[in-house]
Design an enzyme around this catalytic site. Structure first.
Site, PDB file in Angstrom:
ATOM      1  N   HIS A  75      34.288  43.657  24.681  1.00 40.97           N
ATOM      2  CA  HIS A  75      34.959  43.920  25.998  1.00 40.97           C
ATOM      3  C   HIS A  75      36.197  44.177  25.849  1.00 40.97           C
ATOM      4  CE1 HIS A  75      35.954  39.776  26.224  1.00 40.97           C
ATOM      5  NE2 HIS A  75      36.841  40.215  26.938  1.00 40.97           N
TER       6      HIS A  75
HETATM    7  C1  UD1 Z   1      39.416  40.790  31.849  1.00 40.35           C
HETATM    8  C2  UD1 Z   1      40.794  40.275  31.105  1.00 40.35           C
HETATM    9  C3  UD1 Z   1      40.285  39.832  29.724  1.00 40.35           C
HETATM   10  C4  UD1 Z   1      39.120  38.768  29.415  1.00 40.35           C
HETATM   11  C5  UD1 Z   1      38.044  39.541  30.366  1.00 40.35           C
HETATM   12  C6  UD1 Z   1      37.003  38.428  30.593  1.00 40.35           C
HETATM   13  C7  UD1 Z   1      43.089  41.033  31.929  1.00 40.35           C
HETATM   14  C8  UD1 Z   1      43.840  42.032  31.489  1.00 40.35           C
HETATM   15  N1  UD1 Z   1      41.592  41.255  30.997  1.00 40.35           N
HETATM   16  O1  UD1 Z   1      39.036  41.963  30.976  1.00 40.35           O
HETATM   17  O2  UD1 Z   1      41.450  39.357  28.967  1.00 40.35           O
HETATM   18  O3  UD1 Z   1      38.790  38.715  28.211  1.00 40.35           O
HETATM   19  O4  UD1 Z   1      38.379  39.842  31.741  1.00 40.35           O
HETATM   20  O5  UD1 Z   1      35.546  39.138  30.693  1.00 40.35           O
HETATM   21  O6  UD1 Z   1      42.994  40.311  33.023  1.00 40.35           O
HETATM   22  N2  UD1 Z   1      34.253  45.664  36.085  1.00 40.35           N
HETATM   23  C9  UD1 Z   1      33.232  45.877  36.571  1.00 40.35           C
HETATM   24  N3  UD1 Z   1      32.885  44.667  37.413  1.00 40.35           N
HETATM   25  C10 UD1 Z   1      33.166  43.636  37.503  1.00 40.35           C
HETATM   26  C11 UD1 Z   1      34.630  43.495  36.866  1.00 40.35           C
HETATM   27  C12 UD1 Z   1      35.114  44.756  36.103  1.00 40.35           C
HETATM   28  O7  UD1 Z   1      32.541  46.758  36.458  1.00 40.35           O
HETATM   29  O8  UD1 Z   1      33.133  42.862  38.160  1.00 40.35           O
HETATM   30  C13 UD1 Z   1      34.689  46.918  35.039  1.00 40.35           C
HETATM   31  C14 UD1 Z   1      35.662  47.881  35.957  1.00 40.35           C
HETATM   32  O9  UD1 Z   1      35.373  49.222  35.644  1.00 40.35           O
HETATM   33  C15 UD1 Z   1      36.859  47.657  35.452  1.00 40.35           C
HETATM   34  C16 UD1 Z   1      36.956  47.152  34.160  1.00 40.35           C
HETATM   35  O10 UD1 Z   1      35.698  46.477  34.025  1.00 40.35           O
HETATM   36  O11 UD1 Z   1      37.994  48.539  35.417  1.00 40.35           O
HETATM   37  C17 UD1 Z   1      37.827  46.277  33.568  1.00 40.35           C
HETATM   38  O12 UD1 Z   1      37.741  44.815  34.341  1.00 40.35           O
HETATM   39  P1  UD1 Z   1      39.259  43.854  34.381  1.00 40.35           P
HETATM   40  O13 UD1 Z   1      39.074  42.799  35.136  1.00 40.35           O
HETATM   41  O14 UD1 Z   1      40.334  45.088  34.446  1.00 40.35           O
HETATM   42  O15 UD1 Z   1      39.298  43.540  32.830  1.00 40.35           O
HETATM   43  P2  UD1 Z   1      38.281  43.041  31.723  1.00 40.35           P
HETATM   44  O16 UD1 Z   1      38.104  44.132  30.754  1.00 40.35           O
HETATM   45  O17 UD1 Z   1      37.217  42.461  32.446  1.00 40.35           O
HETATM   46  N1  UDP Z   2      29.495  34.930  28.637  1.00 40.82           N
HETATM   47  C1  UDP Z   2      28.422  34.649  29.493  1.00 40.82           C
HETATM   48  N2  UDP Z   2      27.361  35.814  29.509  1.00 40.82           N
HETATM   49  C2  UDP Z   2      27.622  36.843  28.808  1.00 40.82           C
HETATM   50  C3  UDP Z   2      28.863  36.866  28.038  1.00 40.82           C
HETATM   51  C4  UDP Z   2      29.673  35.888  27.870  1.00 40.82           C
HETATM   52  O1  UDP Z   2      28.355  33.828  30.185  1.00 40.82           O
HETATM   53  O2  UDP Z   2      26.760  37.780  29.080  1.00 40.82           O
HETATM   54  C5  UDP Z   2      30.398  33.685  28.582  1.00 40.82           C
HETATM   55  C6  UDP Z   2      30.442  33.026  27.260  1.00 40.82           C
HETATM   56  O3  UDP Z   2      29.714  32.034  27.023  1.00 40.82           O
HETATM   57  C7  UDP Z   2      31.955  32.482  27.314  1.00 40.82           C
HETATM   58  C8  UDP Z   2      32.802  33.443  28.340  1.00 40.82           C
HETATM   59  O4  UDP Z   2      31.607  34.189  29.274  1.00 40.82           O
HETATM   60  O5  UDP Z   2      31.974  31.309  27.894  1.00 40.82           O
HETATM   61  C9  UDP Z   2      33.696  34.403  27.435  1.00 40.82           C
HETATM   62  O6  UDP Z   2      33.892  35.330  28.567  1.00 40.82           O
HETATM   63  P1  UDP Z   2      34.537  36.870  28.026  1.00 40.82           P
HETATM   64  O7  UDP Z   2      34.047  37.110  26.551  1.00 40.82           O
HETATM   65  O8  UDP Z   2      34.131  37.820  28.857  1.00 40.82           O
HETATM   66  O9  UDP Z   2      36.180  36.679  27.948  1.00 40.82           O
HETATM   67  P2  UDP Z   2      37.085  35.940  26.867  1.00 40.82           P
HETATM   68  O10 UDP Z   2      36.763  34.728  26.490  1.00 40.82           O
HETATM   69  O11 UDP Z   2      37.302  36.861  25.828  1.00 40.82           O
HETATM   70  O12 UDP Z   2      38.398  35.982  27.690  1.00 40.82           O
END
Ligand code: UD1
Ligand code: UDP
Length: 353
Positions: A203
């Site tokens: 992601h």
């Molecule tokens: C965010 C965090 C990242 C973290 C990740 C955990 C920032 C800059 N990034 O990244 O550090 O590792 O969360 O998962 O804060 N979207 C959906 N549904 C949702 C949320 C997001 O469809 O409920 C899609 C949207 O298209 C959105 C994209 O995901 O534009 C990115 O979401 P965003 O919260 O901006 O960043 P993440 O990539 O999720």
């Molecule tokens: N995780 C989850 N379901 C999923 C993928 C990840 O519950 O389908 C959990 C995972 O166990 C971990 C956390 O989400 O605790 C990690 O989140 P993510 O990878 O989105 O973010 P990051 O740690 O890179 O910020």
């Protein structure tokens, strides 16, 4: 103390779970959800299956550009902090929700506490790196998972007081591991009830927003001679469609919707190997003795690399493929991130904040 916890993205709900448990009965906690993540499988599911207090506020901020998302969070958080007058504002990790909470709290009388302080990738192109550095320099109290993180903070000359506690995510994992394996049926539902599979997550912006990198990852994962289960982040799913890669990926890999924490821990515990660009998953793999291949060019969790349990491979298909073909676990595993009792330490530190 009156503690206002700011959460918003998936890993923050998981980190908040043991901390909220430790705060309960000792401090008064108000949980604020920024709404950064809003899909049920990125948000609601964690509040249902884990013992996290229902958020008193959901700011409903949703997705947007960094500035737009962070700015809207700040405006709403300012109102909430006016209404709640917390003694302590607690922020987790490195997301935009972390930064927004930190920026608003720093200019108030509340004490700002940052959990997971002192982590660095050294890559300024990563949005999270800015969030970490800014939050650490704004915080009054810095909760660092390792001695190395403490040293980083000292080298950077942060003003706040620094405490080493271990990783709260380890606490979370220890709480649920047994229950996850008792309750989850996902492995057998997917027909992979053995260790002969790879669990993969992708992601990170650097991977999803670059067609070559995402293509390399799909190629690398597709080369594996066993099932590759990919609970897909919506951002990655969208990018695969946009680049015309979804059909190929879907044929080669077992792509499923994101799963809840219990299902995820169950999958991770059983996997022969993990391939990921996640911060949380790298160390969960380590805690569960599952060798990890990290599809990034650098990591904040360097000690997992140093001890041989994690391998950095970038996003090149052949490098990923080679690393996944060679599954071996080192004979020993050091204890790197505490003893699973980080959250009670956080509660103690907060009492004096
Ligand atoms: C965010 C965090 C990242 C973290 C990740 C955990 C920032 C800059 N990034 O990244 O550090 O590792 O969360 O998962 O804060 N979207 C959906 N549904 C949702 C949320 C997001 O469809 O409920 C899609 C949207 O298209 C959105 C994209 O995901 O534009 C990115 O979401 P965003 O919260 O901006 O960043 P993440 O990539 O999720
Ligand atoms: N995780 C989850 N379901 C999923 C993928 C990840 O519950 O389908 C959990 C995972 O166990 C971990 C956390 O989400 O605790 C990690 O989140 P993510 O990878 O989105 O973010 P990051 O740690 O890179 O910020």
């Amino acid at each position: 103390k009156r503690v206002l916890s700011v959460v918003g993205a998936r890993p923050q709900f998981i980190k908040a779970f043991p901390v909220s448990k430790a705060l309960s009965g000792v401090h008064e906690e108000v949980v604020v959800h920024t709404g950064q993540h809003y899909d049920t499988m990125l948000s609601g599911v964690f509040f249902e299956e884990l013992d996290i207090p229902e958020p008193a506020y959901n700011l409903g901020v949703g997705s947007g550009s960094h500035a737009d998302q962070t700015g809207r969070m700040m405006i709403e958080l300012d109102r909430v902090m006016d209404a709640e007058s917390p003694d302590v504002v607690l922020v987790y990790g490195d997301t935009n929700s972390t930064l927004a909470g930190a920026l608003v709290a720093a200019k108030r009388s509340a004490s700002l506490v940052h959990i997971e302080a002192g982590l660095r990738s050294g890559n300024r192109a990563m949005p999270e790196e800015h969030n970490r550095i800014a939050t650490d320099h704004l915080a009054d109290v810095l909760i660092a998972p390792t001695e190395r993180a403490v040293e980083t903070l000292r080298t950077e000359g942060v003003d706040g007081e620094v405490h080493e506690t271990g990783d709260v995510m380890y606490d979370a994992l220890l709480y649920v591991r047994k229950r996850a394996n008792e309750i989850s049926t996902l492995r057998s539902d997917l027909g992979i009830d053995s260790t002969e599979y790879v669990l993969a997550t992708i992601h990170r912006a650097a991977n999803t927003d670059d067609r070559d990198r995402l293509g390399g990852i799909v190629d690398g994962l597709s080369s594996v001679d066993m099932p590759v289960v990919v609970p897909i982040h919506p951002r990655t799913e969208r990018a695969l469609h946009e680049y015309g890669l979804f059909e190929t990926a879907n044929e080669q890999l077992t792509i499923i919707d994101p799963v809840g924490y219990l299902d995820f821990v169950h999958l991770l515990d059983g996997a022969g190997l993990v391939a990921t660009d996640s911060g949380g998953v790298q160390r969960e793999a380590f805690y569960l003795d599952t060798p990890c291949v990290t599809m990034r060019d650098e990591t904040e969790w360097v000690q997992t690399i140093d001890c041989g349990w994690n391998t950095l491979v970038g996003a090149d298909g052949s490098r990923i493929s080679r690393a996944l073909a060679r599954i071996d676990s080192p004979a020993t595993k050091p204890q790197l991130y505490g003893n699973g009792q980080a959250a009670p330490r956080v509660a103690e530190v907060i009492a004096n904040a």
